[in-house]
Design a protein around this motif. Structure first.
Motif, PDB file in Angstrom:
ATOM      1  N   UNK A  93      -6.860  -7.183  -4.371  1.00 36.42           N
ATOM      2  CA  UNK A  93      -6.455  -7.479  -2.997  1.00 36.42           C
ATOM      3  C   UNK A  93      -5.955  -6.218  -2.288  1.00 36.42           C
ATOM      4  N   UNK A  94      -5.203  -5.387  -2.993  1.00 39.02           N
ATOM      5  CA  UNK A  94      -4.729  -4.128  -2.405  1.00 39.02           C
ATOM      6  C   UNK A  94      -5.905  -3.255  -1.984  1.00 39.02           C
ATOM      7  N   UNK A  95      -6.911  -3.121  -2.833  1.00 34.71           N
ATOM      8  CA  UNK A  95      -8.073  -2.291  -2.506  1.00 34.71           C
ATOM      9  C   UNK A  95      -8.829  -2.890  -1.322  1.00 34.71           C
ATOM     10  N   UNK A  96      -8.947  -4.204  -1.302  1.00 29.91           N
ATOM     11  CA  UNK A  96      -9.635  -4.852  -0.179  1.00 29.91           C
ATOM     12  C   UNK A  96      -8.920  -4.566   1.136  1.00 29.91           C
ATOM     13  N   UNK A  97      -7.588  -4.688   1.126  1.00 23.62           N
ATOM     14  CA  UNK A  97      -6.835  -4.403   2.358  1.00 23.62           C
ATOM     15  C   UNK A  97      -7.014  -2.947   2.782  1.00 23.62           C
ATOM     16  N   UNK A  98      -7.085  -2.037   1.811  1.00 21.59           N
ATOM     17  CA  UNK A  98      -7.271  -0.630   2.152  1.00 21.59           C
ATOM     18  C   UNK A  98      -8.630  -0.408   2.815  1.00 21.59           C
ATOM     19  N   UNK A  99      -9.692  -0.957   2.230  1.00 26.33           N
ATOM     20  CA  UNK A  99     -11.026  -0.768   2.819  1.00 26.33           C
ATOM     21  C   UNK A  99     -11.078  -1.337   4.241  1.00 26.33           C
ATOM     22  N   UNK A 100     -10.510  -2.505   4.431  1.00 23.02           N
ATOM     23  CA  UNK A 100     -10.518  -3.099   5.770  1.00 23.02           C
ATOM     24  C   UNK A 100      -9.725  -2.249   6.755  1.00 23.02           C
ATOM     25  N   UNK A 101      -8.613  -1.655   6.295  1.00 25.88           N
ATOM     26  CA  UNK A 101      -7.804  -0.828   7.189  1.00 25.88           C
ATOM     27  C   UNK A 101      -8.543   0.437   7.616  1.00 25.88           C
ATOM     28  N   UNK A 102      -9.512   0.877   6.815  1.00 25.51           N
ATOM     29  CA  UNK A 102     -10.302   2.060   7.174  1.00 25.51           C
ATOM     30  C   UNK A 102     -11.414   1.726   8.160  1.00 25.51           C
TER      31      UNK A 102
ATOM     32  N   UNK B  58       0.839  -1.197   0.000  1.00 25.99           N
ATOM     33  CA  UNK B  58       0.000   0.000   0.000  1.00 25.99           C
ATOM     34  C   UNK B  58       0.874   1.247   0.000  1.00 25.99           C
ATOM     35  N   UNK B  59       0.401   2.332  -0.582  1.00 29.23           N
ATOM     36  CA  UNK B  59       1.170   3.579  -0.526  1.00 29.23           C
ATOM     37  C   UNK B  59       1.139   4.173   0.873  1.00 29.23           C
ATOM     38  N   UNK B  60       2.057   5.086   1.126  1.00 24.61           N
ATOM     39  CA  UNK B  60       2.049   5.826   2.389  1.00 24.61           C
ATOM     40  C   UNK B  60       0.908   6.836   2.346  1.00 24.61           C
ATOM     41  N   UNK B  61       0.042   6.793   3.350  1.00 30.11           N
ATOM     42  CA  UNK B  61      -1.140   7.645   3.375  1.00 30.11           C
ATOM     43  C   UNK B  61      -1.197   8.421   4.687  1.00 30.11           C
ATOM     44  N   UNK B  62      -1.848   9.568   4.624  1.00 28.43           N
ATOM     45  CA  UNK B  62      -2.198  10.305   5.842  1.00 28.43           C
ATOM     46  C   UNK B  62      -3.598   9.859   6.230  1.00 28.43           C
ATOM     47  N   UNK B  63      -3.670   8.911   7.141  1.00 30.32           N
ATOM     48  CA  UNK B  63      -4.959   8.321   7.491  1.00 30.32           C
ATOM     49  C   UNK B  63      -5.808   9.234   8.359  1.00 30.32           C
ATOM     50  N   UNK B  64      -5.206  10.277   8.940  1.00 35.08           N
ATOM     51  CA  UNK B  64      -5.963  11.153   9.835  1.00 35.08           C
ATOM     52  C   UNK B  64      -6.282  12.501   9.197  1.00 35.08           C
TER      53      UNK B  64
END
Length: 353
Positions: A99-108, A57-63
């Motif tokens: 799979x990458x998109x699925x992991x992103x949605x779950x991480x949110x 996954x890319x580095x994201x600002x999750x907040x």
């Protein structure tokens, strides 16, 4: 007395100069630091990608409290990387993306649909592919109305060994979908949200048709379906029609479906007024007569729909549809408008309209 210093001098000369103090023993060599531990392996979210190398996954600002240009740019650049060979439907590269998109949605904070992992396979017209589906349920109203927001993640693949990276069509829409999901979860509203990254749109909206045939939320519960397809270029980029559109540099194109169309248009207009966002409408019938279809079309007979797009002609379905052409501010406008549309749905629900 004068001879004593001379005698002392002779004695000293005969004995030599005082010896230098012994050198200190060498310091013990410091133990070398152990090599950094390898990062833990990425655990796939989807069984259909378990045997494939996972995409980091890319580095994201999750907040970030608002749509992040950096997040949007990171997603577009990753999804439109030529190493993914154009994300053709049915390809191993597209399963890795799923799979990458699925992991992103779950991480949110989203959950997979009941009885599935987030990658829900389908087979249509001889093609095996998958939709990526995740739910975020409003806790106080677990069975209330829901909104579905979707974007297709496939592109044109390769032709003649040249990748068609699909930055605007439709890495831009997927980047918007991911930021909408992140912000909706971060803000904690009580509106149920279903997010779907549709597969095989470029093969005839196959993923959207598959979802409508086997929905993970009853279609009767959907207050609205919002489709994001090409939201990363200036409105009507490459078309002379752009010259007659007021505030074209800030505008978004839209198509409202015919089902409950007047109410849906009024809802969209309220959201656009709150965002001070100029809109350019395209009649759905005109779009379909011209041969265009997107993932909102299969939903049209069942639920109200809004299709947001830049309607750009420049670089459409060309290998030149690359990330350097993308305006992340335009994607951010689509994110903000969609979140405000969700809030208008919530307000309508609460007012009993």
């Amino acid at each position: 007395m004068p001879r004593l210093p001379l005698a002392l001098s002779l004695v000293l000369a005969a004995c030599g100069a005082p010896a230098a103090p012994p050198a200190p023993p060498p310091a013990p060599m410091a133990a070398s630091a152990p090599p950094p531990a390898a990062p833990p392996p990425i655990q796939p979210a989807c069984a259909l990608a378990a045997e494939l190398p996972s995409l980091p996954a890319p580095r994201l600002d999750l907040r970030a409290p608002e749509p992040s240009r950096e997040n949007l740019r990171a997603w577009v650049e990753l999804l439109a990387d030529p190493a993914l060979h154009g994300r053709a439907a049915g390809s191993s590269e597209n399963r890795r993306v799923a799979d990458l998109l699925a992991r992103a949605f779950l991480s949110f904070g989203f959950s997979p649909p009941e009885g599935h992992d987030p990658c829900v396979p389908f087979e249509r017209s001889g093609l095996r592919d998958q939709n990526v589906i995740a739910h975020l349920r409003g806790k106080p109203r677990p069975e209330g109305l829901a909104v579905l927001v979707g974007a297709h993640y496939d592109a044109q693949g390769e032709r003649g060994g040249e990748a068609y990276p699909g930055a605007d069509d439709n890495a831009s829409g997927v980047a918007a979908l991911l930021e909408i999901a992140r912000l909706h979860a971060l803000r904690g509203t009580d509106l149920d949200l279903v997010v779907v990254a549709f597969g095989a749109e470029e093969r005839g909206v196959l993923g959207a048709k598959a979802y409508v045939e086997a929905p993970t939320v009853p279609l009767s519960r959907l207050a609205l379906m919002v489709n994001l397809d090409m939201v990363g270029r200036p409105l009507l980029d490459g078309s002379p029609l752009r010259l007659v559109v007021p505030r074209a540099s800030e505008a978004l194109g839209f198509v409202v479906g015919t089902r409950d169309g007047e109410r849906t248009r009024a809802l969209l207009d309220r959201a656009a007024a709150r965002e001070d966002r100029p809109l350019f409408g395209i009649p759905e019938a005109a779009m379909t007569r011209l041969g265009y279809a997107s993932d909102s079309v299969p939903f049209g007979p069942h639920t109200p729909t809004i299709f947001l797009s830049d309607a750009a002609l420049a670089d459409y379905h060309q290998p030149t549809d690359t990330p350097d052409q993308i305006d992340t501010d335009q994607i951010g406008r689509a994110v903000r408008l969609t979140l405000t549309v969700l809030d208008e749905v919530r307000k309508e629900r609460d007012s009993g309209r």
